[in-house]
Motif scaffolding. Sequence first.
Motif, short mmCIF file in Angstrom:
data_model
loop_
_atom_site.label_atom_id
_atom_site.label_comp_id
_atom_site.label_asym_id
_atom_site.label_seq_id
_atom_site.Cartn_x
_atom_site.Cartn_y
_atom_site.Cartn_z
N UNK A 1 0.75 -1.27 -0.03
CA UNK A 1 -0.03 0.07 0.09
C UNK A 1 0.74 1.11 0.06
N UNK A 2 2.23 1.20 0.31
CA UNK A 2 3.01 2.50 0.18
C UNK A 2 3.03 2.99 -1.05
N UNK A 3 2.68 2.29 -2.12
CA UNK A 3 2.63 2.88 -3.57
C UNK A 3 1.22 3.61 -3.57
N UNK A 4 0.34 3.63 -2.78
CA UNK A 4 -0.92 4.18 -2.93
C UNK A 4 -1.29 5.33 -1.96
N UNK A 5 -0.16 6.17 -1.27
CA UNK A 5 -0.43 7.16 -0.29
C UNK A 5 -1.19 8.35 -0.97
N UNK A 6 -0.87 8.44 -2.12
CA UNK A 6 -1.64 9.58 -2.86
C UNK A 6 -2.84 9.24 -3.77
N UNK B 1 2.74 2.38 6.19
CA UNK B 1 3.82 2.97 6.32
C UNK B 1 4.76 2.50 7.49
N UNK B 2 3.96 2.21 8.52
CA UNK B 2 4.81 1.42 9.71
C UNK B 2 5.36 0.16 9.02
N UNK B 3 4.67 -0.76 8.56
CA UNK B 3 5.23 -2.01 7.81
C UNK B 3 6.23 -1.71 6.99
N UNK C 1 18.10 3.75 2.44
CA UNK C 1 17.43 4.94 3.22
C UNK C 1 16.95 5.94 2.56
N UNK C 2 16.80 6.15 1.44
CA UNK C 2 16.07 7.19 0.53
C UNK C 2 14.88 6.56 0.41
N UNK C 3 14.51 5.29 0.65
CA UNK C 3 13.40 4.46 0.59
C UNK C 3 12.56 4.97 1.67
N UNK C 4 13.22 5.22 3.10
CA UNK C 4 12.48 5.40 4.26
C UNK C 4 11.73 6.64 4.08
N UNK D 1 8.55 6.04 2.15
CA UNK D 1 7.70 5.29 3.07
C UNK D 1 7.08 6.25 4.17
N UNK D 2 7.73 7.59 4.48
CA UNK D 2 6.96 8.46 5.40
C UNK D 2 6.00 9.04 4.70
#
Lengths: 222, 542
Positions: B306-311, B323-325, B370-373, B376-377
């Motif tokens: 789901x982190x691909x669908x934040x927007x 995001x947590x996962x 690290x840029x992945x984090x 993910x935020x």
Amino acid sequence: MSEATNSQLADQVHPPYLQHHFAEPVQQFEAAKIGMWLFLVTEILLFGGLFVGFAVMHSRYPEAFASAHHHLDRALGALNTVVLLVSSFTMALAVAAARAGKRRALIGCLVLTLTLAGVFLVVKYFEYSHKFHEGLLPGRFYSYKGPSVPGEFMFFSFYFLMTGLHALHVLAGMTAISWLIWRARRGDFSAQYYNPVDLVGLYWHLVDMIWIYLFPLLYLIR
Amino acid sequence: MQKIEEFGARRGEVPPNYLTASRGWRSWIFTLDHKRIGVMYLWSVLAAFLLGGIFAMLVRLELLSPGKTLMEADQYNRAFTLHGAIMIFLFIIPAIPASLGNFALPIMLGAKDVAFPRLNLASYWIYVIGASMALASMFFGGVDTGWTFYTPYSTATTGPVSLLTLAAFVLGFSSIFTGINFIATIHKLRAPGMSWFKMPLFAWALYATSIIQILATPVLGITLLLIVMERAFRVGIFDPALGGDPVLFQHFFWFYSHPAVYIMILPAMGIISEVIPAFSRKTIFGYKAIAYSSVAIAFISFLVWGHHMFTSGQSPLASAVFSFLTFLVAIPSAIKVFNWVATMYRGSIDLKAPMLYGIMFLLLFAIGGLTGLFLGALSVDVHLHDTYFVVAHFHFVMMGGVTIAFLAGLHYWWPKMFGRLYSEKWARVAALLIFVGFNVTFLPQFLMGSRGMPRRYYNYVAEFQPLHTVSTIGSWILAVGLFLVAAYLLASLRKAPDAPANPWDARGLEWTTPSPPPVHNFDTTPVVTRGPYDYRPQEVVA
Ligand SMILES: [Cu+2]
């Protein structure tokens, strides 16, 4: 004389059905079983996508889905469920016959299973042609003119996708069973070696099991 | 068997190996030998890498200046789609498991072959069929959807979308077959004495990869089939005009495609776990932690899509959980990095080519991870979503991580595969060019992305031109480095075989058999008594 005993001995150590990279038949059999189970997992996930999609759209259009399922013929669906269940039973008998090394019983059970699979498809054919006749076709060909709730169209998209994909699996199973019959008649199987019968059996039970889920989902749930 | 021995005898005193044991094209295209299948896969994925690379160069060249530099906007859309689709489906996914893994895994386990050699060959030919379909789509006008095939655009646009999605569907089978083969092989064909925790970590990594291949690929399969059905019959499931849901497609797609990035990165991490101890002359630090973290990554990777669908209008609660996962999945990855660094600590480091790429991997993967984090935020992602920041992050992981590790593995096992040593001197030059070129290409993209340059755009405002130009020049340096690798590796094949059985003095079972190995890998089945990374001084066995 001594040559014959030698080759007999070699056959015992490395029988013809044992592939060169396995040390013993048990290892080959267990590896094949792992492979088959993993393949079955992929099949479940393939259908899983459709089940999830069905659940999402069902929750979005509950009235339409409830009303659409009345177009399905429960009697024919139930008949097909029984046909597939019995075919699973005859398949299990075929595996038992193979394990016992009974060639005639094996061939008999396989032919019976193949026939029942054929019966399933014939019943499905009549169901499909009835839907076609009413215009309950998937997607752009949907042309049903009777009273209906908006969204029934979506139910039939799923109905044809799910039962169609399942029917393709029945056809694949029939091909595999025919291949088993051909090999059994050739005398390939024995009480020591019947891996393919066992594996196709597993596959056939899965095809059956998917239908066991499809039948209540499409025909009975409201 | 008899034929093989005669053939070897006629050639002289050298005993036949898997390359010389039989001849003719039929002995290759019908081969059941995992080593030959691995070699065929290797040439195929390298060809795909070249083709995908050409499209990458064209895309970068177009972006050298704003407006039209080289091609029209629709040609540009097709070029980046083909770059993405070829690199993902034809190169990165099969690159390490199907080529290097196919070659090395059975030997590392002390086995004669994979569990299902015919399935292995089928996997290769299915790959060829899928690749041909993907290439055919190029000649039927090309596809402009991007490699992600997002609906409703992909079900509405013209062009051979169905052909390309079916190609990816077919390629999925090849990937699944490899996965099934590896799991059965690891369970059933390990040499006597090789317990699970005496297995090389590359095998653990491939095991975790195979689990993802088996569990995720079928979901992609049905999703792509639904796109084909949507285009053929208008079934409406993803079409908002018909009451369907395009975001449902995104869920399905990323349920596969997020785990798929671990199909790509896990085998890369496996290679690094082999290379670092071998060139640090030290036992790997935290063997079990690395092994378990592979499995942990495989498991958590299924819970973060789901982190691909934040927007995309996903509910805030779902986004927070995803995001947590996503942060959680960083933990096992970091455990691995710490273990590799700890392995190097106070080791006797030998900067041979595989190790150069190994260290390069550590640096670039750390930045990529690290840029992945950042992405993910939740709040930061709103700003960075669909910008060049994502492009740079993705390339740091996929090119800086996977491809660099692939090069590490290629240099590590090349002498084993072909029996030739390559020029270390040129390898160093190439590694330096690749490192510099890579960073010059992709570091500016982080800057552009954080300043708002959207991804996949044909045109851009003038203020981005300096950074785009630097990035394009970087791609030229990178390309020169990669061509140099191709040149010295191919040149090594023209020499007489000169590689000893164990050129690196490494400990895996694959180094106990001649280079290249005989047809059945070992003359006698090895019995394992030591761990795979026992780099304590060993008594010399004559
Ligand atoms: Cu992701």
